[in-house]
Design an enzyme around this catalytic site. Structure first.
Site, PDB file in Angstrom:
ATOM      1  N   ASP A 100       0.857  -1.190   0.000  1.00 38.95           N
ATOM      2  CA  ASP A 100       0.000   0.000   0.000  1.00 38.95           C
ATOM      3  C   ASP A 100       0.891   1.237   0.000  1.00 38.95           C
ATOM      4  OD1 ASP A 100      -2.180  -1.623   0.065  1.00 38.95           O
ATOM      5  OD2 ASP A 100      -2.975  -0.896   1.971  1.00 38.95           O
ATOM      6  N   HIS A 250       3.150  -2.185   4.109  1.00 39.59           N
ATOM      7  CA  HIS A 250       3.100  -0.749   3.817  1.00 39.59           C
ATOM      8  C   HIS A 250       4.500  -0.262   3.451  1.00 39.59           C
ATOM      9  CE1 HIS A 250      -0.790  -1.131   5.835  1.00 39.59           C
ATOM     10  NE2 HIS A 250      -1.128  -0.020   5.198  1.00 39.59           N
TER      11      HIS A 250
END
Length: 286
Positions: A100, A250
């Site tokens: 992400d 992430h």
């Protein structure tokens, strides 16, 4: 982890409209009345199942080699209905690496791309409108090095609160910006911001050609002020590894960037193969 459910007041209004529509059609052909009644019944079923409400994705983590599960979260039939991705083929030692990217931090995405290039591992990067605008060179590099680019919405809203038309605009703006930047006009995968979704949101995105991608391996890696070192990232990921895993990392995590090469080597050492989401041919729900 139990899915957090929020109230959705629009469900009652929608049902009332369906009922009124069916009543007003008393003079219509029997087939038409039957279709309307079926629509009301279907809405009733979905409302009773909680499908008109928003959910926050959660799952029971893999532990000691056991597969993870969403069976107790309340939304598994909804994900299956819309063919969203939670797990790949759990009979095969395949892994799907997903990142992400809402914003950039300390040039960590470049480090991640370096590792992926060195190890010859495919990945998908879910990016926002902010990321496209502020990091065009990295977006172009993702595409040129053969990685998939996924949609993470333009403004990172809770899309379960949006009208379907607004959901579609959020997605269209990212897709167009990436296409203008890279020349790649195909974008098939979506990760809902913050993992919040609803039946209406999944339906709207599916109508635009998207497959929603959730995950089966994750840990609290997004807090850039609470990084705990590469060893912490490594042990968290490796401790959850399982066949058919969709890994969520992430890209703002320094720990992830530093541990990624070792994670890849160790996973391969255990017989795992890293694949692109385009190679995922079997979805598993459990």
């Amino acid at each position: 982890m139990k899915a957090r459910i929020k109230a959705a007041g629009a469900a009652g209004c929608m049902l009332a409209m369906l009922v009124l529509s069916a009543q007003a059609a008393g003079a219509a052909a029997p087939e038409q009345r039957s279709n309307r009644n079926a629509a009301v019944a279907e809405h009733n079923q979905e409302a009773a199942a909680g499908w008109s409400k928003p959910y926050h994705f959660g799952f029971k983590k893999s532990k000691n080699g056991q597969l993870p599960s969403i069976a107790e979260e309340g939304f598994m039939p909804m994900l299956e209905k819309h063919k969203a991705i939670f797990l790949g083929n759990t009979a095969e030692k395949e892994l799907y690496l997903t990142f992400d990217n809402g914003y950039e931090k300390d040039k960590l995405t470049a480090q991640i791309l370096d590792v992926l290039k060195e190890k010859k591992v495919p990945a998908i990067f879910f990016i926002t409108g902010h990321y496209v605008k502020t990091e065009p060179d990295l977006v172009k590099r993702m595409a040129s090095e053969g990685h998939l680019i996924g949609n993470h919405s333009w403004s990172h809203p809770d899309m379960s609160t949006l009208h379907p038309d607004a959901v579609k605009r959020e997605l269209a703006d990212v897709k167009k910006a990436v296409a203008d930047l890279t020349g790649f006009r195909e974008m098939n995968y979506l990760r809902p911001p913050r993992g919040i979704f609803s039946d209406r949101m999944l339906e709207a995105s599916k109508e635009e050609g998207y497959t929603n991608v959730f995950w089966s391996v994750a840990y609290k890696d997004w807090d850039t002020s609470a990084q705990k070192g590469a060893e912490y990232a490594y042990s968290n990921v490796m401790g959850q590894l399982h066949p058919g895993a969709v890994l969520l990392l992430h890209a703002v995590s320094r720990d992830n960037a530093q541990a990624l090469g070792r994670i890849i080597d160790s996973a391969r050492g255990q017989g795992y193969t890293f694949k692109s989401l385009d190679q995922l041919t079997q979805r598993t729900y459990r």
